[in-house]
Design a protein around this motif. Sequence first.
Motif, mmCIF file in Angstrom:
data_model
loop_
_atom_site.group_PDB
_atom_site.id
_atom_site.type_symbol
_atom_site.label_atom_id
_atom_site.label_comp_id
_atom_site.label_asym_id
_atom_site.label_seq_id
_atom_site.Cartn_x
_atom_site.Cartn_y
_atom_site.Cartn_z
ATOM 1 N N ALA A 5 27.394 62.157 36.703
ATOM 2 C CA ALA A 5 25.912 61.867 37.388
ATOM 3 C C ALA A 5 26.078 60.676 38.143
ATOM 4 C CB ALA A 5 24.692 61.706 36.392
ATOM 5 N N PHE A 6 25.376 60.599 39.385
ATOM 6 C CA PHE A 6 25.488 59.619 40.186
ATOM 7 C C PHE A 6 24.274 59.346 41.168
ATOM 8 C CE2 PHE A 6 27.321 63.022 42.596
ATOM 9 C CZ PHE A 6 26.715 62.910 43.891
ATOM 10 N N THR A 7 23.959 58.196 41.377
ATOM 11 C CA THR A 7 22.660 58.013 42.292
ATOM 12 C C THR A 7 23.210 58.003 43.873
ATOM 13 O OG1 THR A 7 22.818 55.337 42.404
ATOM 14 C CG2 THR A 7 21.417 56.639 41.070
ATOM 15 N N TYR A 8 22.178 58.322 44.893
ATOM 16 C CA TYR A 8 22.473 58.730 46.106
ATOM 17 C C TYR A 8 21.431 57.921 47.150
ATOM 18 C CZ TYR A 8 22.934 61.545 50.347
ATOM 19 O OH TYR A 8 23.024 62.035 51.719
ATOM 20 N N GLN A 9 22.142 57.097 48.081
ATOM 21 C CA GLN A 9 21.322 56.722 49.161
ATOM 22 C C GLN A 9 21.891 57.076 50.392
ATOM 23 O OE1 GLN A 9 20.457 52.481 49.174
ATOM 24 N NE2 GLN A 9 21.606 52.221 47.226
ATOM 25 N N LEU A 18 24.870 48.013 54.544
ATOM 26 C CA LEU A 18 25.380 46.815 54.034
ATOM 27 C C LEU A 18 24.632 46.175 52.941
ATOM 28 C CD1 LEU A 18 26.796 45.079 57.422
ATOM 29 C CD2 LEU A 18 27.992 46.571 55.721
ATOM 30 N N ALA A 19 23.423 45.968 53.188
ATOM 31 C CA ALA A 19 22.631 45.313 51.976
ATOM 32 C C ALA A 19 22.703 46.219 50.705
ATOM 33 C CB ALA A 19 21.236 45.212 52.410
ATOM 34 N N ALA A 20 22.641 47.468 50.827
ATOM 35 C CA ALA A 20 22.739 48.430 49.595
ATOM 36 C C ALA A 20 23.986 48.256 48.970
ATOM 37 C CB ALA A 20 22.329 49.765 49.937
ATOM 38 N N TYR A 21 25.174 48.056 50.045
ATOM 39 C CA TYR A 21 26.588 48.024 49.174
ATOM 40 C C TYR A 21 26.801 46.579 48.581
ATOM 41 C CZ TYR A 21 31.522 49.540 49.243
ATOM 42 O OH TYR A 21 32.580 50.112 48.738
ATOM 43 N N ALA A 22 26.067 45.645 49.161
ATOM 44 C CA ALA A 22 26.117 44.103 48.565
ATOM 45 C C ALA A 22 25.522 44.201 47.132
ATOM 46 C CB ALA A 22 25.676 43.241 49.640
ATOM 47 N N ALA A 23 24.352 44.925 47.173
ATOM 48 C CA ALA A 23 23.607 44.952 45.868
ATOM 49 C C ALA A 23 24.340 45.985 44.775
ATOM 50 C CB ALA A 23 22.122 45.601 46.138
ATOM 51 N N ALA A 24 25.222 46.835 45.129
ATOM 52 C CA ALA A 24 25.730 47.637 44.210
ATOM 53 C C ALA A 24 27.287 47.648 44.402
ATOM 54 C CB ALA A 24 25.146 48.956 44.275
ATOM 55 N N PRO A 25 28.214 46.709 44.190
ATOM 56 C CA PRO A 25 29.525 46.728 44.706
ATOM 57 C C PRO A 25 30.311 47.874 44.252
ATOM 58 C CG PRO A 25 28.776 44.533 43.654
ATOM 59 C CD PRO A 25 27.742 45.491 43.698
ATOM 60 N N GLU A 26 30.211 48.366 42.971
ATOM 61 C CA GLU A 26 30.787 49.436 42.502
ATOM 62 C C GLU A 26 30.361 50.843 43.101
ATOM 63 O OE1 GLU A 26 26.673 49.403 40.751
ATOM 64 O OE2 GLU A 26 28.026 47.893 41.265
ATOM 65 N N ALA A 27 29.440 50.865 43.900
ATOM 66 C CA ALA A 27 29.116 51.943 44.504
ATOM 67 C C ALA A 27 30.342 52.559 45.695
ATOM 68 C CB ALA A 27 27.780 51.789 45.596
ATOM 69 N N LYS A 28 30.483 53.623 46.075
ATOM 70 C CA LYS A 28 31.380 54.046 47.147
ATOM 71 C C LYS A 28 30.567 54.667 48.324
ATOM 72 C CE LYS A 28 35.684 54.493 45.054
ATOM 73 N NZ LYS A 28 36.956 54.146 45.915
ATOM 74 N N VAL A 29 31.511 54.287 49.364
ATOM 75 C CA VAL A 29 30.813 54.928 50.792
ATOM 76 C C VAL A 29 31.223 56.332 50.849
ATOM 77 C CG1 VAL A 29 31.176 54.604 53.075
ATOM 78 C CG2 VAL A 29 31.078 52.776 51.753
ATOM 79 N N LEU A 30 30.160 57.260 51.204
ATOM 80 C CA LEU A 30 30.559 58.469 51.500
ATOM 81 C C LEU A 30 30.571 58.819 52.919
ATOM 82 C CD1 LEU A 30 30.733 61.418 50.669
ATOM 83 C CD2 LEU A 30 28.312 61.783 50.815
ATOM 84 N N ALA A 31 31.396 59.161 53.429
ATOM 85 C CA ALA A 31 31.755 59.552 55.039
ATOM 86 C C ALA A 31 31.791 61.178 55.026
ATOM 87 C CB ALA A 31 33.008 58.962 55.570
ATOM 88 N N ILE A 51 26.787 55.798 48.736
ATOM 89 C CA ILE A 51 26.033 55.321 49.766
ATOM 90 C C ILE A 51 26.436 56.115 51.182
ATOM 91 C CG2 ILE A 51 25.534 53.259 51.561
ATOM 92 C CD1 ILE A 51 26.145 51.387 49.025
ATOM 93 N N ASP A 52 25.546 57.033 51.489
ATOM 94 C CA ASP A 52 25.908 58.102 52.456
ATOM 95 C C ASP A 52 25.802 57.413 54.013
ATOM 96 O OD1 ASP A 52 26.303 60.108 54.395
ATOM 97 O OD2 ASP A 52 25.051 61.377 53.215
ATOM 98 N N ILE A 53 26.883 57.299 54.830
ATOM 99 C CA ILE A 53 26.790 56.552 55.822
ATOM 100 C C ILE A 53 26.521 57.442 57.040
ATOM 101 C CG2 ILE A 53 28.106 54.400 55.418
ATOM 102 C CD1 ILE A 53 30.409 55.829 56.951
ATOM 103 N N ASN A 54 26.567 58.929 56.724
ATOM 104 C CA ASN A 54 26.370 59.937 57.948
ATOM 105 C C ASN A 54 24.919 60.089 58.817
ATOM 106 O OD1 ASN A 54 28.613 61.887 57.883
ATOM 107 N ND2 ASN A 54 28.022 61.393 55.801
ATOM 108 N N GLY A 55 23.728 59.214 58.361
ATOM 109 C CA GLY A 55 22.804 59.073 59.081
ATOM 110 C C GLY A 55 22.811 57.910 60.018
ATOM 111 N N ILE A 56 23.743 57.044 59.951
ATOM 112 C CA ILE A 56 23.821 55.843 60.869
ATOM 113 C C ILE A 56 24.282 56.043 62.370
ATOM 114 C CG2 ILE A 56 24.581 53.375 60.940
ATOM 115 C CD1 ILE A 56 25.150 53.520 57.794
#
Length: 296
Positions: A5-9, A18-31, A51-56
């Motif tokens: 299980a994982f959460t998704y933004q 960047l703010a989301a990543y700073a708040a959750a350093p154990e997260a991973k970027v999804l490209a 942290i899904d970056i595809n909408g940026i």
Amino acid sequence: MKPAAFTYQRPTTLTQALAAYAAAPEAKVLAGGQSLIPLMSMRLTSVPELIDINGIEELSHIHVERGQGVRFGAIVRHAQLHAHAEAREVQPLLHAALSHVAHATIRNRGTTVGSIVHADASGEMPMIMSLLGGTLTVASVEGRREITAEDLFIGPLETSLQAGEIAVEAFVPALPARHGVAFDEIARRHGDYALCGVGAIVGLDADGAIEHVRAGYVSVSETPAVVDLTGCFPDGELTEQGLKDAAELALTHLEPEADIHASAEYRAQLARTLTTRVVAAAHADAGARANAEVTA
Ligand SMILES: Cc1cc2nc3c(=O)[nH]c(=O)nc-3n(C[C@H](O)[C@H](O)[C@H](O)COP(=O)(O)OP(=O)(O)OC[C@H]3O[C@@H](n4cnc5c(N)ncnc54)[C@H](O)[C@@H]3O)c2cc1C
């Protein structure tokens, strides 16, 4: 298998990401997810938050500056960069190597920056960054910094990115005048990871003599390996002996290993054969480009 299980933004601006990543350093970027999702699905890694970056949208650019190089954002797909005619003209080695990255469906989704950050020495793009002397721009809530390829790849699947940093774009320099390039690899099927791959760049002086020769290697070292082979051509001419010496010199910098696909000896032999073939092709390309530049 299914991932744990994982959460998704899915932020729509870099600032939000960047703010989301700073708040959750154990997260991973999804490209593109073409490496991360299989790893999660096979439970070879578990990620609490994606942290899904595809909408940026601001990460979707390809900027080509003639005489300078090619800049591409973090959500540019391999297929987009491969199809970009101007990028191909300014840095043909990028296009040549992208032709060998995976299969069309993976190239349609996977990102070239993601491939660089994934830092797999069996991937073509980390080697291309190292061979061409590319740079990666990364951002965090603290600001931006540029990392040279030399400082980026520090171990197998390991880069010098810090927690909270997102790679925003990569840059590869343009091919200088009187230079030529070539790339070739051997894979069990086209689009599979290479058993061994080699890229080369050859520079000529105004009289057509070899000024420098460098080659980069895929799948025969733990981090992308680049070897300066210039010393094998002391008279500035491409000779059979020089090519043989170049192949042997390259091997002293490589660590071909055995796996289920190939023995270490076979990989070493591929490195030899591809070195001679690719350096000769890059030399011919340099000659052709130098002639075309003179007549233009
Ligand atoms: C069957 C198959 C065959 C393949 N064959 C090849 C091949 O022959 N050659 C090859 O080079 N590749 C191959 N690939 C991998 C493919 O090129 C992927 O696109 C690439 O490895 C990763 O890019 P991605 O965008 O999918 O990244 P993702 O899978 O989304 O991410 C990979 C890793 O990089 C991190 N990451 C990604 N982008 C960023 C960023 N902007 N900032 C910070 N961290 C980031 C992620 O957190 C993750 O850890 C293959 C993949 C598959 C599934």
